[in-house]
Every structure is written in structure tokens, then in C-alpha cells.
Design a protein around this motif. Structure first.
Motif, mmCIF file in Angstrom:
data_model
loop_
_atom_site.group_PDB
_atom_site.id
_atom_site.type_symbol
_atom_site.label_atom_id
_atom_site.label_comp_id
_atom_site.label_asym_id
_atom_site.label_seq_id
_atom_site.Cartn_x
_atom_site.Cartn_y
_atom_site.Cartn_z
ATOM 1 N N VAL A 61 0.961 -1.210 -0.153
ATOM 2 C CA VAL A 61 -0.099 -0.147 0.039
ATOM 3 C C VAL A 61 0.913 1.240 0.014
ATOM 4 N N HIS A 62 0.662 2.106 -0.973
ATOM 5 C CA HIS A 62 1.621 3.568 -1.167
ATOM 6 C C HIS A 62 0.700 4.479 -0.651
ATOM 7 N N LEU A 63 1.271 5.590 0.106
ATOM 8 C CA LEU A 63 0.400 6.622 0.628
ATOM 9 C C LEU A 63 1.257 7.538 -0.347
ATOM 10 N N ILE A 64 0.701 8.454 -1.164
ATOM 11 C CA ILE A 64 1.228 9.328 -2.263
ATOM 12 C C ILE A 64 0.567 10.751 -1.763
ATOM 13 N N ARG A 65 1.731 11.465 -2.030
ATOM 14 C CA ARG A 65 1.300 13.090 -1.693
ATOM 15 C C ARG A 65 2.006 13.763 -2.771
ATOM 16 N N LEU A 66 1.353 14.638 -3.451
ATOM 17 C CA LEU A 66 1.561 15.675 -4.242
ATOM 18 C C LEU A 66 2.544 17.042 -3.600
ATOM 19 N N ALA A 67 3.705 16.856 -3.982
ATOM 20 C CA ALA A 67 4.729 17.867 -3.400
ATOM 21 C C ALA A 67 4.162 19.388 -3.541
ATOM 22 N N SER A 68 4.681 20.256 -2.751
ATOM 23 C CA SER A 68 4.226 21.597 -2.945
ATOM 24 C C SER A 68 4.834 22.301 -4.434
ATOM 25 N N GLY A 69 4.078 22.816 -5.271
ATOM 26 C CA GLY A 69 4.341 23.242 -6.332
ATOM 27 C C GLY A 69 3.897 22.312 -7.469
ATOM 28 N N GLY A 70 3.500 21.060 -7.067
ATOM 29 C CA GLY A 70 2.774 20.143 -7.995
ATOM 30 C C GLY A 70 3.681 19.381 -9.074
ATOM 31 N N THR A 71 4.893 19.615 -8.875
ATOM 32 C CA THR A 71 5.686 19.074 -9.809
ATOM 33 C C THR A 71 6.299 17.599 -9.408
ATOM 34 N N GLU A 72 5.995 16.979 -8.281
ATOM 35 C CA GLU A 72 6.411 15.662 -8.031
ATOM 36 C C GLU A 72 5.605 14.980 -7.152
ATOM 37 N N LEU A 73 5.464 13.432 -7.392
ATOM 38 C CA LEU A 73 4.801 12.788 -6.175
ATOM 39 C C LEU A 73 5.686 12.148 -5.340
ATOM 40 N N VAL A 74 5.568 12.474 -4.116
ATOM 41 C CA VAL A 74 6.457 11.693 -3.185
ATOM 42 C C VAL A 74 5.760 10.566 -2.397
ATOM 43 N N CYS A 75 6.325 9.607 -2.078
ATOM 44 C CA CYS A 75 6.029 8.357 -1.197
ATOM 45 C C CYS A 75 5.925 8.649 0.219
ATOM 46 N N GLU A 76 4.957 9.032 0.809
ATOM 47 C CA GLU A 76 4.782 9.384 2.155
ATOM 48 C C GLU A 76 4.935 7.912 3.353
ATOM 49 N N GLY A 77 4.675 7.029 2.610
ATOM 50 C CA GLY A 77 4.587 5.676 3.309
ATOM 51 C C GLY A 77 4.410 4.653 2.520
ATOM 52 N N LEU A 78 4.939 3.643 2.851
ATOM 53 C CA LEU A 78 4.832 2.243 2.103
ATOM 54 C C LEU A 78 4.692 0.854 3.136
ATOM 55 N N PHE A 79 3.676 0.268 2.853
ATOM 56 C CA PHE A 79 3.333 -0.701 3.839
ATOM 57 C C PHE A 79 3.129 -2.001 3.224
ATOM 58 N N SER A 80 3.262 -2.873 3.804
ATOM 59 C CA SER A 80 3.046 -4.294 3.197
ATOM 60 C C SER A 80 1.662 -4.759 3.706
ATOM 61 N N HIS A 81 1.178 -5.219 2.830
ATOM 62 C CA HIS A 81 -0.174 -5.731 2.593
ATOM 63 C C HIS A 81 -0.346 -7.489 2.269
ATOM 64 N N PRO A 82 -0.957 -8.225 3.050
ATOM 65 C CA PRO A 82 -0.699 -9.598 2.866
ATOM 66 C C PRO A 82 -1.179 -10.205 1.545
ATOM 67 N N ASN A 83 -2.049 -9.782 0.817
ATOM 68 C CA ASN A 83 -2.940 -10.412 -0.203
ATOM 69 C C ASN A 83 -3.079 -9.197 -1.335
ATOM 70 N N GLU A 84 -3.238 -9.827 -2.505
ATOM 71 C CA GLU A 84 -3.672 -9.070 -3.702
ATOM 72 C C GLU A 84 -4.829 -8.207 -3.234
ATOM 73 N N ILE A 85 -4.670 -6.843 -3.517
ATOM 74 C CA ILE A 85 -5.948 -5.955 -3.231
ATOM 75 C C ILE A 85 -6.722 -5.410 -4.710
ATOM 76 N N TRP A 86 -7.947 -5.990 -4.229
ATOM 77 C CA TRP A 86 -8.894 -5.588 -5.349
ATOM 78 C C TRP A 86 -9.625 -4.664 -5.407
ATOM 79 N N ASP A 87 -9.846 -3.971 -4.189
ATOM 80 C CA ASP A 87 -10.427 -2.828 -4.065
ATOM 81 C C ASP A 87 -10.194 -2.149 -2.732
ATOM 82 N N LEU A 88 -9.946 -0.726 -2.883
ATOM 83 C CA LEU A 88 -9.657 -0.034 -1.813
ATOM 84 C C LEU A 88 -10.154 1.415 -1.567
#
Length: 349
Positions: A44-71
Motif C-alpha cells: 500500500v503506497h501513501l502518495i502525496r503531491l509535493a508543493s508546487g505540484g511537480t513531484e509525487l512523493v511516497c509518504e508511506g509504504l506498507f506491506s499488505h498480505p494479499n492481492e488488493i482488489w478494492d481500496l
């Protein structure tokens, strides 16, 4: 208007189908996405648009035990979200919480605060009421609709009520009406069913074939948008359910998902298996906001504002930013996230 993507990109490690706006994060434009790998540990990736809108930053990366079909992201707590997942043999659903100090941890673990374990059929989706704080969550499987009560402090989710859709219907998804906390629409191949959560009974249905996805218009009561295999995109006034009030051509292959803008009237995103995101302006008459329905159904309309075509795979995930409603994120099956900013001249409040 046609054009390739000019947005900001971010790559997930594995294939993916699910992305959601983190609505409860009022300080940042954030999205959460989940992967769909059969053999690897999913993420699971928590993604944030950096100030200025020129870059996407990964604010958090978390393990999930199975295939994700809906979130789906909780609308009142930015650390809580729900997933529907597959073990390869069966489907399940759970509610998760991002650890409070995740930014200081080397390998943070998600905390499971509720397991939606009452299902015996294949689970399709989970729904949060989008318009405010509500500690209820809905889960839909192929045969049933469940209403759960969530207690995050006790890390429990209890079934409050449940109802079957009937033997002849195989549910595929749904949407919670932002204008009515007691109203939910569920989809199956041949119809849309409308439910009253106070009684857990169907109040009505609309017969229509090959529906892939459904979304309520948050700005106009009674307006529902559907994505359909053969007819593209249909816009309905629920007070006149026999025929759509507007038909949009959709995509050259399956139209997979539709999303109504949270602020701008009639602004609709769609995506499909033709690897394109389309932006539409559905101009409905103003009387859709009062108690009288649209006077007469419309025919097909070409309301395409822009196409974003710089993708190499099918697009299954779409999410508007509720904080900056001129921004949206798309997710293609190859794990590519693109965040686009719509030009001001294309928007109308």
C-alpha cells in the motif's frame, strides 16, 4: 480535444487496480494505492503531491498480505482505509490503520482494526459514506449487502444488518448516496438496485445491461452516472428511471470506471481498457437541483473536453482530489500513477 498525459508520474512496484483520494487529509493532496501481485508481498503506497505540484512523493509504504482488489479511504480519518483482498483461493475484507509514527519507522506494519468476516460469497467492494463522519461501513459481495459498525478504539467491526440481493442477481459493486445517509445503489450485470439502510430492503431498481461502475453526483441530488460495456456512459435522473437523460460515447473498448467531480458541476472522469482517461462536461439543466426532474430525456451528446492517452495498459483506478478538485489521479494496470491538473478554462462551477 485529444492529448497525451502531461501530468506527474509515480510507479508502483507491481500491477495494481485501486487508488483513492485521502479525503481526510485536509493539509495535502494525497492518494492511497494498493498492488495486485499474485506471488509477491503486496504493498500500500501513501502518495502525496509535493508543493508546487511537480513531484509525487511516497509518504508511506506498507506491506499488505494479499492481492488488493478494492481500496477505499476513510473520509474522516486519514490513517484509516479498507481493502478487499484475495488469497488466491478466497476473498476477504478488512479495515486498516496506518501507524501514527510511521514516518519514524523503518518497516511500519499496518494495524488491522476490523475484519469484515461475515461473507460467504465473493466480496466485491467496501463503501464509506462520503459526506461526513459516520462510523458505518458497507461491504458488498456477489449475493449480499452488509452494514457494519466500526469501533476503531476496540479494533472491532460488527455486523449491524444484512440482506440478500436475491438468487437471480450477482452484485458487482455500488455507491453510497452522498445526499442521503440511508440510500445505497448496488450494481449487477442487468440492473441497478436501490436500498434503504434503515430497513435493508430494496426500494426500487433500474433495468439496464452491462453496468461496470456507478457514481453519484455530489453536487446534484438524484443524478447518477454509470459506466457500461456497450453504451459508454449514461447519466440518470433517478426521478425518471426509464431512460438516461444523457448518453456519452465512452471509450473505444470497455468503459470501466466513472467519477463525478466533488465541486465542479457536470465534470466527469472516465477510464477504460483502451488505456485512455476521458474528461467530460455533462451540461444538465439547472432544474435537476430542485424537486422537478429533467423535462425530457436527452440523446447522445459529445461532451468530451480532453483525453489523456499517454498510457500503456488498461486503466482501472480513478480518483478526484477533494482538497484540490481540479486535480485527479489515474492508475493503470502496470502500476503507473499519473496525477493531472485540469486547465482552468475547462472547468465550470
Amino acid at each position: 480535444m485529444q492529448g497525451g498525459s502531461t501530468g506527474v508520474g509515480y510507479g508502483l512496484k507491481y500491477q495494481a487496480r485501486c487508488i483513492a483520494d485521502v479525503k481526510a487529509d485536509t493539509d495535502h493532496t494525497s492518494f492511497i494505492a494498493g498492488t495486485l501481485s499474485l506471488k509477491e508481498e503486496n504493498e500500500v503506497h501513501l502518495i502525496r503531491l509535493a508543493s508546487g505540484g511537480t513531484e509525487l512523493v511516497c509518504e508511506g509504504l506498507f506491506s499488505h498480505p494479499n492481492e488488493i482488489w478494492d481500496l477505499a479511504s476513510c473520509p474522516f480519518d486519514q490513517r484509516i482505509f479498507s481493502t478487499v483482498f484475495s488469497t488466491g483461493e478466497s476473498y476477504g475484507a478488512a479495515i486498516w490503520q496506518i501507524p501514527e509514527l510511521y514516518g519514524q519507522l523503518n518497516s511500519p506494519q499496518l494495524e488491522r482494526i476490523g475484519f469484515l468476516d461475515a461473507h460467504s460469497s465473493k466480496i466485491k467492494c467496501t463503501l464509506w459514506w462520503p459526506s461526513g463522519r459516520n462510523d458505518k461501513i458497507i461491504s458488498i459481495d456477489e449475493q449480499n449487502l452488509y452494514l457494519w459498525s466500526l469501533d476503531s478504539s476496540k479494533k472491532t467491526a460488527q455486523v449491524q444488518s444484512q440482506e440478500s440481493a436475491g438468487m437471480l442477481h450477482y452484485l458487482s459493486g455500488g455507491a453510497w448516496d452522498p445526499h442521503d445517509i440511508n440510500a445505497v445503489a448496488s450494481t449487477c450485470e442487468s440492473s441497478i438496485q436501490f436500498w434503504d439502510l434503515r430497513t435493508m430492503k430494496k426500494t426500487s431498481s433500474m433495468e439496464h445491461g452491462h453496468i461496470r461502475n456507478v457514481d453519484y453526483d455530489p453536487k446534484k441530488q438524484y443524478i447518477l452516472v454509470t459506466a457500461e460495456d456497450e453504451t459508454g456512459i449514461n447519466i440518470w435522473d433517478l426521478r425518471m428511471p426509464k431512460a438516461p437523460v444523457l448518453e456519452l460515447p465512452g471509450h473505444t473498448h470497455w468503459t470501466w470506471t466513472v467519477r463525478c467531480n466533488p465541486e465542479f458541476d457536470g465534470l466527469i472522469l472516465s477510464a477504460g481498457t483502451d488505456s485512455v482517461v476521458n474528461l467530460w462536461q455533462a451540461n444538465l439543466t439547472d432544474n435537476t437541483t430542485d424537486n422537478s426532474p429533467i423535462e425530457s430525456p436527452r440523446k447522445k451528446a459529445d461532451a468530451l473536453l480532453n483525453s489523456y492517452s499517454d498510457y500503456e495498459d488498461s486503466i482501472y483506478g480513478l480518483a478526484w482530489s477533494s482538497r484540490e478538485p481540479w486535480i485527479f489521479a489515474s492508475l493503470s494496470y502496470d502500476g503507473r500513477v499519473v496525477v493531472e491538473s485540469i486547465k482552468p478554462h475547462l472547468m465550470k462551477r
